[in-house]
Each structure stands twice: as structure tokens, then as C-alpha cells.
Design a protein around this motif. Structure first.
Motif, mmCIF file in Angstrom:
data_model
loop_
_atom_site.group_PDB
_atom_site.id
_atom_site.type_symbol
_atom_site.label_atom_id
_atom_site.label_comp_id
_atom_site.label_asym_id
_atom_site.label_seq_id
_atom_site.Cartn_x
_atom_site.Cartn_y
_atom_site.Cartn_z
ATOM 1 N N GLN A 102 -35.660 -27.857 8.938
ATOM 2 C CA GLN A 102 -37.097 -27.677 9.113
ATOM 3 C C GLN A 102 -37.420 -26.190 9.176
ATOM 4 O O GLN A 102 -37.018 -25.500 10.124
ATOM 5 N N TYR A 151 -31.162 -32.686 8.682
ATOM 6 C CA TYR A 151 -32.436 -32.200 8.142
ATOM 7 C C TYR A 151 -32.572 -30.714 8.438
ATOM 8 O O TYR A 151 -32.067 -30.230 9.460
ATOM 9 N N GLN A 195 -43.381 -26.273 8.462
ATOM 10 C CA GLN A 195 -43.174 -27.264 7.417
ATOM 11 C C GLN A 195 -42.586 -28.559 7.978
ATOM 12 O O GLN A 195 -42.054 -28.585 9.089
ATOM 13 N N ALA A 196 -42.686 -29.599 7.173
ATOM 14 C CA ALA A 196 -42.041 -30.858 7.526
ATOM 15 C C ALA A 196 -40.534 -30.735 7.324
ATOM 16 O O ALA A 196 -40.068 -29.910 6.532
ATOM 17 N N PRO A 197 -39.765 -31.525 8.044
ATOM 18 C CA PRO A 197 -38.318 -31.537 7.809
ATOM 19 C C PRO A 197 -37.989 -31.983 6.385
ATOM 20 O O PRO A 197 -38.770 -32.696 5.745
#
Lengths: 121, 107
Positions: free
Chosen positions: B38, B36, B42-44
Motif C-alpha cells: 500500500q 499486499y 492509495q488502495a492496497p
């Protein structure tokens, strides 16, 4: 477009309870497992809970087992996380995350924008 | 519990250069590994699953490799969007676990 919108966060006293909700849209909610992941301020990601598509299988790490309960309402496309006996260590941004695949392994995407839970007196 | 260890903790790279991040598992996770990205605030976002399969919409400059206990995420030519924190996650065994994260910063 998949959308996940968390709500229910805020300030809670140590020992208190809180219920998070995640409203899902843009996909067939009942076909996908769902998850909660959290991130303490300035820290990394920690998996919190997973729930199978049908709602019959739940998974938790030891850090929250017995205190947190994940559930879902497939008729309203909503995921929940009931949290109790909260401590300062539970302070974090909580993310709702869709299981990327309808079956098989639990990897996450997309994610909601996150909701802050602060445990403090 | 499977412990995921990422290295280096911070990587300083110039735009356009290649970045290589490593993730090691304390026991075999087969190919059950995701990456992921990130970005700050922000969200991943899912980049890679199955150790090497790019997620929908992820550009070809991202590639993943490895199996068992050793994994690599390579970004062939860093863009401004790529200066971020990267996490690996194993989903071979409960509890699901993440690496501690690796920051890619501008050199």
C-alpha cells in the motif's frame, strides 16, 4: 480493465445507518466473490465482510456481525454494504475488493479507491 | 481468530538493496497467505498469494516463501515504488485477518 467504484460514504451520527455501494466493471461480476475491507485513519487493514459469487454465503468478523449486511445485485454488477448502529470505531476508509480467484480462497485484488465513512456527532 | 504478526514494524533500506519482511501466524495457515503493498494515499495492491505465487503484473523482484506459521516477503532490489507499507493476510480460516503492517522506508 477491472474497475471498482465505491459510493455512499460520508458523515453519519453515532447510532445511524449508511449504505455503501460498489459499482463493478471489466469482469464477469457474477463469477466472483466480493469483499469489503476497511482502514481506520492511520491504522492497518481490517476485513469487514465477504460474499460468495452467488450471494448465498456471507461472512463477517465479530466486530460488525449483526450490524453490517453485505449483498449484491448481479444483474447490475453492484456490491452493497448496509451498515447500522454505527459507532466512532467504524470511522474508516472502506474498500471494495474483488476476490482474486473465482473460487477457492478469499484474497483480494484489485481494490477500489476507497470511500470515507465518518461517524461523529 | 488467527493473529498475524509482522516484523519488523519499520525497515530502513537504501534503493537497490534487498528487503526482507516476516509474517508469523498464531496457528498454521498452510500456504493460504497473501501479501499486499500500500503506497501512501492509495488502495492496497495484491503482490503474492498462495504464499509464493506472484499476482498478475507483479515484477520478479518480489518473492514470497514459507508455509504453516512462518512467511517471508523478499524484495530483491528496492525501487522507488516499493517504499510503502506491506501487509500479510491469511485466508485459511474465518475471520480473515491481516498483519498490522510493515513500513519500508528510505534509508
Amino acid at each position: 480493465e477491472v474497475q471498482l467504484l465505491e459510493s455512499g460514504g460520508g458523515l453519519v451520527q453515532p447510532g445511524g445507518s449508511l449504505r455503501l455501494s460498489c459499482a463493478a466493471s471489466g469482469f464477469t461480476f457474477s463469477n466472483y466473490a466480493m469483499n469489503w475491507v476497511r482502514q481506520a485513519p492511520g491504522k492497518g487493514l481490517e476485513w469487514v465482510s465477504s460474499l460468495s459469487a452467488s450471494g448465498d454465503l456471507t461472512y463477517y468478523p465479530d466486530s460488525v456481525k449483526g450490524r453490517f449486511t453485505i449483498s449484491r445485485d448481479n444483474s447490475n454488477n453492484t456490491l452493497y454494504l448496509q451498515m447500522s448502529s454505527l459507532t466512532a470505531e467504524d470511522t474508516a476508509v472502506y474498500y471494495c475488493a474483488k476476490n482474486s480467484a473465482p473460487s477457492g480462497g478469499y484474497w483480494f485484488g484489485p481494490w477500489g479507491q476507497g470511500i470515507l465513512v465518518t461517524v461523529s456527532s | 481468530e488467527i493473529v498475524m504478526t509482522q516484523s519488523p514494524a519499520t525497515l530502513s533500506v537504501s534503493p537497490g538493496e534487498r528487503a526482507t519482511l516476516s509474517c508469523r501466524a498464531s496457528q498454521s495457515v498452510s500456504s493460504n497467505l497473501a501479501w499486499y503493498r500500500q503506497k501512501p494515499g492509495q488502495a492496497p495492491r495484491l503482490l503474492i498469494y498462495g504464499a509464493s505465487t506472484r499476482a498478475t503484473g507483479i515484477p520478479a523482484r518480489f518473492s514470497g516463501s514459507g508455509s504453516g506459521t512462518e512467511f517471508t516477503l523478499t524484495i530483491s532490489s528496492l525501487q522507488s515504488d516499493d517504499f510503502a507499507v506491506y501487509y500479510c493476510q491469511q485466508y485459511n480460516k474465518w475471520p480473515l485477518t491481516f498483519g498490522q503492517g510493515a513500513k519500508v522506508e528510505i534509508k
